[in-house]
Design a protein around this motif. Structure first.
Motif, short mmCIF file in Angstrom:
data_model
loop_
_atom_site.label_atom_id
_atom_site.label_comp_id
_atom_site.label_asym_id
_atom_site.label_seq_id
_atom_site.Cartn_x
_atom_site.Cartn_y
_atom_site.Cartn_z
N ALA A 100 7.97 -2.92 -8.54
CA ALA A 100 8.11 -1.54 -8.06
C ALA A 100 9.00 -1.49 -6.82
CB ALA A 100 6.74 -0.95 -7.76
N ALA A 101 8.85 -2.48 -5.94
CA ALA A 101 9.70 -2.55 -4.74
C ALA A 101 11.16 -2.79 -5.13
CB ALA A 101 9.20 -3.64 -3.81
N PHE A 111 0.82 -1.22 0.00
CA PHE A 111 0.00 0.00 0.00
C PHE A 111 0.85 1.27 0.00
CE2 PHE A 111 0.68 -0.04 4.57
CZ PHE A 111 0.67 1.31 4.91
N THR A 112 2.13 1.16 0.39
CA THR A 112 2.99 2.35 0.36
C THR A 112 3.56 2.59 -1.03
OG1 THR A 112 5.09 1.24 0.92
CG2 THR A 112 3.64 1.87 2.76
N LEU A 113 3.42 1.62 -1.92
CA LEU A 113 3.99 1.74 -3.26
C LEU A 113 2.97 2.23 -4.29
CD1 LEU A 113 6.03 -1.59 -3.28
CD2 LEU A 113 6.95 0.72 -3.03
N GLY A 114 1.72 2.28 -3.91
CA GLY A 114 0.69 2.72 -4.84
C GLY A 114 -0.67 2.26 -4.39
N PRO A 115 -1.73 2.74 -5.01
CA PRO A 115 -3.09 2.37 -4.61
C PRO A 115 -3.36 0.88 -4.84
CG PRO A 115 -3.12 3.57 -6.69
CD PRO A 115 -1.72 3.68 -6.15
N ILE A 116 -4.12 0.29 -3.93
CA ILE A 116 -4.50 -1.12 -4.05
C ILE A 116 -5.84 -1.19 -4.77
CG2 ILE A 116 -5.10 -3.21 -2.78
CD1 ILE A 116 -3.19 -2.36 -0.61
N GLY A 127 5.05 -6.95 5.10
CA GLY A 127 3.65 -6.61 5.35
C GLY A 127 2.68 -7.30 4.42
N ASP A 128 3.19 -7.94 3.38
CA ASP A 128 2.32 -8.56 2.38
C ASP A 128 2.76 -10.00 2.11
OD1 ASP A 128 0.82 -6.03 1.49
OD2 ASP A 128 2.92 -5.47 1.27
#
Length: 211
Positions: A54-55, A34-39, A73-74
């Motif tokens: 992206a990570a 969620f910190t890398l873009g909208p879910i 977190g995922d």
């Protein structure tokens, strides 16, 4: 370096990231999906794998500054990180946050997880535990419906060997702050070369086994 703390739901990944963010110095950045873009409303496997790329790209950018990315977190398995298109450009270390059945069921109950999903969560724990030592274990669990850009050939078809290694941390009896401290310690050890690391381009050192 990309530092991947992976595991099933309820093992403490987000907790570990939040605690580690406070314990690590500013040479480390932390992230989760969620910190890398909208879910999206309906996340798919392919979307998750695009976000893993992206990570990876963020870790590469941080490396140019002498910094590292803790991605936690995922439910992102090691194999997805290694197969991300740009993963051959960065060192990757992985830590599996494992949990025994009793503790896992208790945590899922605390989260009011729907009963019909419990077997899926338990199955994922079992799969991740096997994946930590055997790259050939039920690979279709993450390669089915995958993002087309993924580079599965880097490891699919390999048999267990010394080059396939990650740190495993049993969180069953650890308090949240203890999980964070353990993950923090692992990050530092991995960066120092004292924990298993997949060095950039590691898969070129050994031909894929024929199966």
């Amino acid at each position: 370096m990309l530092l991947l703390a992976c595991g099933a739901s309820g093992v403490g990944k987000t907790t570990a990231r939040l605690h580690a963010r406070r314990l690590l110095d500013d040479t480390y950045e932390t992230a989760e999906l969620f910190t890398l873009g909208p879910i999206p409303a309906v996340p798919t496997i392919a979307w998750r794998q695009e976000q893993v790329e992206a990570a990876v790209l963020r870790a590469i950018a941080l490396e140019a500054e002498g910094r590292h990315l803790l991605f936690a977190g995922d439910p992102v398995p090691l194999g997805e990180a290694l197969a991300a298109p740009s993963a051959d450009r960065i060192d990757i270390a992985a830590c599996l946050l494992d949990v025994n059945e009793e503790a896992h069921l208790a945590r899922l109950a605390q989260r009011n997880e729907p009963e019909e999903l419990i077997p899926l969560h338990q199955g994922f724990v079992t799969w991740l535990r096997a994946h930590a030592t055997d790259p050939g274990h039920v690979t279709e669990a993450i390669t089915t419906d995958a993002w087309p850009a993924m580079r599965w050939e880097r490891w699919v078809g390999r048999t267990p060997g010394p080059e396939w290694a990650m740190t495993v941390l049993d969180t069953s009896r650890l308090a949240p702050e203890q999980v964070g401290a353990e993950v923090t310690d692992w990050c530092r050890r991995a960066v120092a070369g004292d924990a298993p690391v997949f060095r950039a381009g590691w898969f070129r050192d050994r031909a894929v086994d024929q199966v």
